[in-house]
Design an enzyme around this catalytic site. Structure first.
Site, short mmCIF file in Angstrom:
data_model
loop_
_atom_site.label_atom_id
_atom_site.label_comp_id
_atom_site.label_asym_id
_atom_site.label_seq_id
_atom_site.Cartn_x
_atom_site.Cartn_y
_atom_site.Cartn_z
N SER A 118 0.76 -1.33 -0.08
CA SER A 118 -0.10 -0.18 0.47
C SER A 118 0.78 1.88 -0.40
O SER A 118 0.46 2.22 -0.27
CB SER A 118 -1.00 -0.11 1.09
OG SER A 118 0.00 0.39 2.48
N LYS B 215 0.83 4.32 7.01
CA LYS B 215 0.02 5.06 5.65
C LYS B 215 0.86 6.93 5.74
O LYS B 215 1.82 6.90 6.80
CB LYS B 215 -1.22 6.07 6.08
CG LYS B 215 -2.17 3.95 6.21
CD LYS B 215 -2.49 3.45 4.74
CE LYS B 215 -2.53 2.47 4.96
NZ LYS B 215 -2.89 0.93 3.49
#
Length: 276
Positions: A100, A173
């Protein structure tokens, strides 16, 4: 006319000149010089060395070393304490399990997270990659090791920070917006407070929205909005808008900024003290 001369004492010289010389027994006995003051100092140092290096004296050759079966556990205990202090106050290592955050962070990378930053007043800012604890429902249940031995060993190593956290319920993230800011994505443009966000870190082939328009969303105070760099392969804040915080993550769940990739060696990278 006969003259009576004084008798010469037994053993004394009869020569008048010799009588003026001192007798041998009156001359002080002198040892020949063998080095002077330097020699005396060397002897003094040698005698001190012999006194301090005898058996049973600290630091001398007679000191008996501790057995290995005592030294080894002590060294291991000291190493674990140091590792725990580093993990608690300085850096902690986390493993990247998914793609990701590609290509900034790759699957299998080990990243060092700066845990000292939050202790010194740091707060997440847009653009910083951060590690945070799952706020709930972002990750599936983690598998449990059924082997009690390996489970115990991994628990200890994870506790002191030598391996990534055992429960592994952490995510990484990039911060897009912070509390009070409004974030929106439309078409291929991501904007914060109405201004377009430049994202040079995006995975090749992705745009900022990756086919998912949303917003405008106002991030609650004390929260951050986070998204992955591989926007088309990241289940981030965009996909959890129905959860607590409307998809945003509590700042209290943030462990710290990602400062570096520490493994593997062919992917070492440094992002800075605060991950920028």
């Amino acid at each position: 006319m006969a003259v009576n001369l004084p008798e010469t004492p037994s053993g004394a010289p009869s020569d008048p000149a010799a009588r003026d010389l001192p007798h041998a027994q009156d001359v002080p006995h002198v040892q020949p010089a063998t080095g002077g003051r330097a020699e005396a100092r060397r002897r003094a140092r040698g005698s001190r060395g012999r006194r301090t290096s005898g058996p049973g004296r600290k630091g001398g050759p007679g000191r008996r070393p501790r057995p290995w079966w005592i030294e080894l556990p002590v060294m291991a205990a000291v190493g674990l304490v140091v590792a725990l202090l580093i993990k608690t106050c300085l850096f902690q290592v986390f493993s990247i399990p998914s793609g990701s955050m590609e290509n900034t962070l790759r699957i299998g990378d080990r990243v060092g997270v700066n845990k000292l930053a939050p202790l010194t007043g740091w707060e997440p800012e847009p653009g910083q990659p951060v590690v945070f604890k799952d706020p709930g429902g972002w990750l599936p249940p983690q598998p449990v090791d059924s082997n009690p031995v390996t489970n115990a060993v991994s628990s200890v190593l994870s506790f002191v920070g030598l391996v990534p956290p055992k429960d592994d319920n952490y995510l990484v993230k990039r911060v897009i917006a912070t509390g009070g800011q409004t974030v929106q994505c439309e078409g291929s443009t991501l904007s914060v407070d109405g201004r377009k966000v430049n994202e040079p870190y995006l995975h090749a082939g992705d745009d900022s929205c990756a086919g998912l328009d949303f917003g405008p969303v106002k991030v609650p105070s004390g929260y951050v909005w986070v998204e992955g760099d591989h926007r088309s392969d990241s289940a981030d804040s965009r996909y959890h808008q129905r959860g607590p915080g409307g998809g945003a993550v509590p700042v209290g769940n943030v462990v710290g900024p990602v400062s570096a990739v520490v493994w593997p060696l062919n992917h070492l990278d440094w992002f800075g003290w605060t991950g920028r």
